[in-house]
Design an enzyme around this catalytic site. Structure first.
Site, PDB file in Angstrom:
ATOM      1  CG  HIS A  84      -0.408   0.273   2.496  1.00  0.00           C
ATOM      2  ND1 HIS A  84      -0.111  -0.710   3.412  1.00  0.00           N
ATOM      3  CD2 HIS A  84      -0.086   1.437   3.110  1.00  0.00           C
ATOM      4  CE1 HIS A  84       0.365  -0.171   4.519  1.00  0.00           C
ATOM      5  NE2 HIS A  84       0.399   1.134   4.360  1.00  0.00           N
ATOM      6  CG  ASP A 129       0.020  -4.036   2.764  1.00  0.00           C
ATOM      7  OD1 ASP A 129       0.498  -3.464   1.763  1.00  0.00           O
ATOM      8  OD2 ASP A 129      -0.331  -3.426   3.794  1.00  0.00           O
ATOM      9  CD  GLN A 217      -2.166   6.271  10.463  1.00  0.00           C
ATOM     10  OE1 GLN A 217      -2.228   6.444  11.666  1.00  0.00           O
ATOM     11  NE2 GLN A 217      -2.776   5.262   9.866  1.00  0.00           N
ATOM     12  N   GLY A 218       2.917   6.532   9.026  1.00  0.00           N
ATOM     13  CA  GLY A 218       4.311   6.812   8.719  1.00  0.00           C
ATOM     14  C   GLY A 218       5.211   5.621   8.978  1.00  0.00           C
ATOM     15  CG  ASP A 219       5.636   3.793  12.484  1.00  0.00           C
ATOM     16  OD1 ASP A 219       6.710   4.404  12.329  1.00  0.00           O
ATOM     17  OD2 ASP A 219       4.933   3.910  13.507  1.00  0.00           O
ATOM     18  CB  SER A 220       2.902   1.998   6.094  1.00  0.00           C
ATOM     19  OG  SER A 220       1.584   1.972   6.546  1.00  0.00           O
TER      20      SER A 220
END
Length: 263
Positions: A84, A129, A217-220
């Protein structure tokens, strides 16, 4: 709504990607804001101790540093991240950064542009993913992290560590490498929490029942590590560190053969 854990606001792409994913219940949306830190409830970490941890910057990120996703160096030229993260992007938008604890300190660390991107073709259909980026400039001499091949790890009640530069929700300094330990919960628990949104054949979840510690958020795309191996890739969750809602990770052992085919 099921929310992926990339840095929201990439030219509107994040909203489109999140809406396209299958969901079974209403999930709270965490507002990542701009330029606000990393892992929730964690501790400062050093890339010198985990040199395989890679930060992935994108020129269209809303964060001033370009912070958008994480990744894991598994060979000198290959970085495993989340599908993603790369969906709808092009290679020219990305820079891989190694060895930079504070993203504002551009005097340290190594950088590489991205030569090519492979994304698991099953992504968007209940799993997959995972993605692999090929570096234009190899990170030669940098230790890499082995891939986990044991499918039993996701049911072992092991405590794992997740790393990243993403949102802290005020629990840590901005744009600074952090880590947090979280227990892997097992498919039965994960399915009871998330219902059909959770894929027991290709995902694991990790976190405390009381919340407080999680990726965000931002760690994906960043690493979930146990036993010196990459066991998971940061994927999604309900908010960040919310009580009763563990973070969800792509299970590396499920996709290990597909990943190896790209190395």
């Amino acid at each position: 709504m099921q929310i992926n854990r990339f840095r929201a606001g990439l030219l509107g792409l994040s909203c489109a990607a999140a809406i396209a994913l299958p969901v079974s219940s209403a999930h709270a949306v965490e507002d990542p804001g701009g330029g606000t830190g990393d892992i929730v409830g964690g501790d400062l970490a050093q890339t010198a101790d985990t040199p395989w941890a890679i930060q992935l910057s994108n020129v269209n990120s809303p964060d001033p540093t370009g912070e958008y996703c994480g990744g894991t160096l598994v060979t000198p030229t290959k970085v495993v991240t989340a599908a993603h993260c790369v969906e709808g992007t092009s290679t020219g938008e990305w820079t891989a950064i190694q060895g930079r604890d504070r993203l504002t300190d551009t005097s340290v660390g190594r950088e590489s542009k991205i030569a090519s991107i492979w994304s698991d073709p099953s992504y968007g259909r209940g799993g997959g993913d995972v993605a692999v980026m090929t570096l234009a400039t190899p990170f030669d001499g940098v230790p890499t992290l082995p891939l986990n091949e044991d499918p039993g790890v996701g049911e072992s009640n092991v405590t794992a560590t997740v790393y990243g530069w993403g949102n802290t929700e005020g629990t840590g300094p901005a744009n600074t490498f952090q880590k947090v330990d979280v227990p892997v919960r097992g498919d039965a628990t994960c399915s009871s929490v998330y219902g059909n949104s959770y894929n027991p054949g290709g995902e694991i979840c990790a976190g405390y029942p009381e919340g407080g510690k999680d990726s965000c958020q931002g760690d994906s795309g960043g690493p979930l590590v146990a036993g010196g191996r990459l066991i998971g890739v940061v994927s999604w969750g309900r908010g960040c560190a919310d009580p009763g809602y563990p973070g969800v990770y792509a299970e590396v052992s499920t996709y290990v053969d597909d990943i190896k085919a790209q190395l």
